[in-house]
Design a protein around this motif. Structure first.
Motif, PDB file in Angstrom:
ATOM      1  N   LEU A 193      46.002  37.064  35.639  1.00  0.00           N
ATOM      2  CA  LEU A 193      44.537  37.150  35.746  1.00  0.00           C
ATOM      3  C   LEU A 193      44.129  38.129  36.844  1.00  0.00           C
ATOM      4  O   LEU A 193      43.171  38.885  36.705  1.00  0.00           O
ATOM      5  CB  LEU A 193      43.933  35.771  36.023  1.00  0.00           C
ATOM      6  N   LYS A 194      44.877  38.107  37.928  1.00  0.00           N
ATOM      7  CA  LYS A 194      44.605  39.033  39.036  1.00  0.00           C
ATOM      8  C   LYS A 194      44.806  40.478  38.562  1.00  0.00           C
ATOM      9  O   LYS A 194      43.966  41.349  38.820  1.00  0.00           O
ATOM     10  CB  LYS A 194      45.550  38.694  40.194  1.00  0.00           C
ATOM     11  N   ALA A 197      42.012  41.569  36.312  1.00  0.00           N
ATOM     12  CA  ALA A 197      40.795  41.898  37.063  1.00  0.00           C
ATOM     13  C   ALA A 197      40.922  43.270  37.736  1.00  0.00           C
ATOM     14  O   ALA A 197      39.968  44.058  37.741  1.00  0.00           O
ATOM     15  CB  ALA A 197      40.525  40.809  38.100  1.00  0.00           C
ATOM     16  N   TYR A 201      38.760  46.755  36.799  1.00  0.00           N
ATOM     17  CA  TYR A 201      38.009  47.495  37.804  1.00  0.00           C
ATOM     18  C   TYR A 201      38.446  48.968  37.832  1.00  0.00           C
ATOM     19  O   TYR A 201      37.630  49.882  37.763  1.00  0.00           O
ATOM     20  CB  TYR A 201      38.226  46.836  39.159  1.00  0.00           C
ATOM     21  N   ASP A 202      39.755  49.176  37.892  1.00  0.00           N
ATOM     22  CA  ASP A 202      40.289  50.546  37.989  1.00  0.00           C
ATOM     23  C   ASP A 202      39.923  51.408  36.779  1.00  0.00           C
ATOM     24  O   ASP A 202      39.653  52.590  36.918  1.00  0.00           O
ATOM     25  CB  ASP A 202      41.822  50.518  38.086  1.00  0.00           C
ATOM     26  N   GLU A 219      36.806  31.861  36.117  1.00  0.00           N
ATOM     27  CA  GLU A 219      37.428  32.792  37.046  1.00  0.00           C
ATOM     28  C   GLU A 219      37.202  34.250  36.641  1.00  0.00           C
ATOM     29  O   GLU A 219      37.043  35.114  37.490  1.00  0.00           O
ATOM     30  CB  GLU A 219      38.928  32.491  37.131  1.00  0.00           C
ATOM     31  N   VAL A 220      37.199  34.539  35.350  1.00  0.00           N
ATOM     32  CA  VAL A 220      37.163  35.951  34.937  1.00  0.00           C
ATOM     33  C   VAL A 220      35.781  36.455  34.523  1.00  0.00           C
ATOM     34  O   VAL A 220      35.572  37.664  34.470  1.00  0.00           O
ATOM     35  CB  VAL A 220      38.134  36.228  33.762  1.00  0.00           C
ATOM     36  N   SER A 221      34.843  35.559  34.229  1.00  0.00           N
ATOM     37  CA  SER A 221      33.637  36.007  33.518  1.00  0.00           C
ATOM     38  C   SER A 221      32.446  36.307  34.414  1.00  0.00           C
ATOM     39  O   SER A 221      32.225  35.647  35.425  1.00  0.00           O
ATOM     40  CB  SER A 221      33.198  34.935  32.515  1.00  0.00           C
ATOM     41  N   ASP A 222      31.654  37.312  34.007  1.00  0.00           N
ATOM     42  CA  ASP A 222      30.331  37.533  34.597  1.00  0.00           C
ATOM     43  C   ASP A 222      29.303  36.719  33.838  1.00  0.00           C
ATOM     44  O   ASP A 222      28.381  36.174  34.398  1.00  0.00           O
ATOM     45  CB  ASP A 222      29.947  39.009  34.520  1.00  0.00           C
TER      46      ASP A 222
END
Lengths: 266, 279
Positions: A193-194, A197, A201-202, A219-222
């Motif tokens: 998961l890290k 994420a 981003y990258d 943990e992952v969602s906006d």
């Protein structure tokens, strides 16, 4: 607000049931769903088995055609695309599946698996492809020497890292993940998961993440869409959904998650 | 080392006591040790969790107590059920205990039910096997058991085949089978892993009710911290075949002693908070 990267408009999917002479009404797996997703955002779709979350994702992937409604990616209706435009869409939208063991050809090396998308789209020379694969393997936290191995020689976590690498190797704008960590141990899940994420981003990705696991979705969602029996019963900002759920079913789901009050303070 | 253990108070001896358990498999490359000197107790009326990731030896520990280890496993150490040794007794003696005084609820109910036999017949098997009762007597007990695990309309549903049951109902049927003869110990090996969360919540409540009403001790194997926290009184944390720590659930969560436990807590996502995975 700018044009959404993914726009789902009143989409339904009915699966036919019965044979040639027995026209049953059909099973409505997805029912009149509308969702918009802005650039660089992550939409979490959560629901129990049979809620239609995977069917919806497969429609955005253009693997299943909606019975009704439209799906637009970067402004283009995906079922109207042909030829070169369709190929460009395939480059733009990439999947990560649940079971890493069954999403790779077991007889291909990791290098062949990662090279295939580049070859299909005619990107780079042989040397450039190798270079790109090596760089990407490092980026997902693997030793580049792993490229000579076969999928079964890798652990579940390593396979999901390869799946992430394959998803981003063409430089897509949208990545769709269907339960990518549910086959993994929690410690490995946390690492994947890290990585997900960081990569998001990258590479500036817009992502849809489907899971039955509410904690992973948080943990992952906006933003989050809660599905039940083909319908989106509630959608909104992730924090709002988890802290102030409005729909009874969302409340029921959250109450069912085994997680004691004393974990809340951590 | 001695933390207060409420269920041990006033009880003569544990329902299950495992001491220095080892399980080895013979491999070409030598012996593979999957369980390495594990000691654990389950006291009467206690729900004990064993938590670990894949390969931690948690399932092998549970199967040892049922003497259902895969072929070729070598077992060492001591296992006692209510003071009675389970390691050295013969297979026929063990068969007399299984389903009667110690019961297993497996992970995947569908895999464990016979698809060609009606559910009621299977739930009644412990009576048939251990008590040799008449068909009529068994049938009324089966209906009673299915009602106890909250299956609606048990008289009719007992005549169904397993595929006519939902996943949650299949697991309830397995639990009913486990309860049949009021065993002193129920071993549940990830019984809710294949189920949706709302169904899981109901099964966990059912297990708690069973403990409260019938007084069975429960050994619950899981990889999910949330379940342990919600269900168990005492927890053993396993890694690589060893117990890294054990203690009361609240203490394990609030003040874990082993680095591994801390890492597990850290790695487990929670619906109550959002961590750094998002940027």
């Amino acid at each position: 607000m700018s044009e959404p990267v993914v726009r789902i408009e009143n989409v339904s999917k009915v699966f036919r049931q019965g044979g040639l002479f027995n026209r049953a009404p059909g099973f409505k797996a997805v029912s009149n769903v509308s969702l918009n997703l802005a650039k660089n955002r992550t939409l979490g779709i959560v629901g129990e088995s049979g809620s239609g979350k995977s069917t919806l994702l497969r429609m955005v992937l253009r693997l299943i055609q909606p019975s009704e409604g439209r799906i637009l990616v970067n402004g283009a209706e995906i079922w109207s695309l042909r030829g070169g435009e369709l190929k460009a869409l395939r480059r733009q939208v990439q999947p990560i599946f649940q079971n890493p063991a069954s999403s790779f050809n077991p007889r291909q090396t990791i290098r062949a698996i990662l090279s295939a998308p580049l070859e299909v789209h005619g990107i780079g020379s042989v040397a450039e492809r190798r270079e790109r694969i090596t760089t990407l393997l490092r980026r997902v936290g693997l030793d580049p020497a792993i490229e000579n191995r076969l999928p079964h020689q890798l652990s579940g976590g390593q396979k999901q890292r390869i799946a992430i690498a394959r998803a981003v190797i063409l430089g897509p704008s949208v990545v769709l993940a269907d339960e990518p960590t549910s086959a993994l141990d929690v410690s490995v899940q946390a690492q994947v998961l890290k990585l997900f994420a960081d990569i998001k981003y990258d590479f500036g990705l817009t992502t849809i993440f489907v899971s039955h696991n509410l904690a992973v979705i948080r943990e992952v969602s906006d933003e989050v869409a809660v599905m039940r029996r083909g319908e989106v019963v509630e959608q909104g900002e992730a924090d709002r959904i988890f802290e102030d759920p409005q729909h009874d079913y969302t409340r029921e789901l959250l109450a069912a998650v085994p997680s004691p009050a004393f974990m809340a303070r951590a | 080392m001695s933390e207060f253990r409420p269920h041990a108070q006033g009880a003569a001896r544990p329902a299950l006591a495992i001491r220095d358990l080892t399980v080895d498999f013979q491999r070409r490359s030598g012996a593979l040790r999957t369980v390495d000197k594990v000691s654990l107790d389950v006291w009467p009326k206690e729900i004990v969790g064993v938590i670990g990731e894949s390969g931690s030896g948690k399932t092998m520990t549970a199967l040892s107590a049922m003497r259902l280890l895969p072929h070729g496993a070598r077992i060492g150490g001591a296992i006692a059920l209510g003071g009675r040794d389970l390691v050295d007794i013969g297979e026929s003696e063990m068969r007399a205990l299984r389903g009667d005084r110690i019961a297993l609820i497996p992970q995947d109910a569908m895999q464990s039910l016979n698809p060609t036999m009606r559910v009621g017949r299977q739930v009644g098997e412990p009576y048939e096997f251990h008590r040799k009762q008449s068909y009529g007597a068994i049938w009324s007990k089966v209906v009673e058991l299915l009602r106890a695990v909250k299956i609606a309309d048990p008289e009719t549903r007992a005549r169904d085949y397993p595929h006519q049951f939902s996943g949650g109902m299949q697991q309830r049927a397995m639990i009913a089978m486990g309860l049949a003869l009021d065993p002193e110990l129920i071993i549940a090996d990830e019984p809710t892993t294949a189920l949706d969360v709302t169904v899981q919540a109901r099964i966990l409540k059912l297990l708690r009710d069973i403990r409260d009403e019938r007084g069975s001790a429960i050994l619950f194997i899981t990889h999910e911290l949330g379940i342990v926290a919600e269900l168990c009184d005492w927890v053993y944390v396993m890694k690589d075949g060893k117990v890294v720590e054990d203690g009361p659930v609240k203490r394990i969560f609030e003040a874990p002693k082993a680095d591994y436990t801390r890492m597990l807590l850290e790695a487990t996502p929670s619906i109550h908070r959002r961590k750094g995975a998002k940027r």
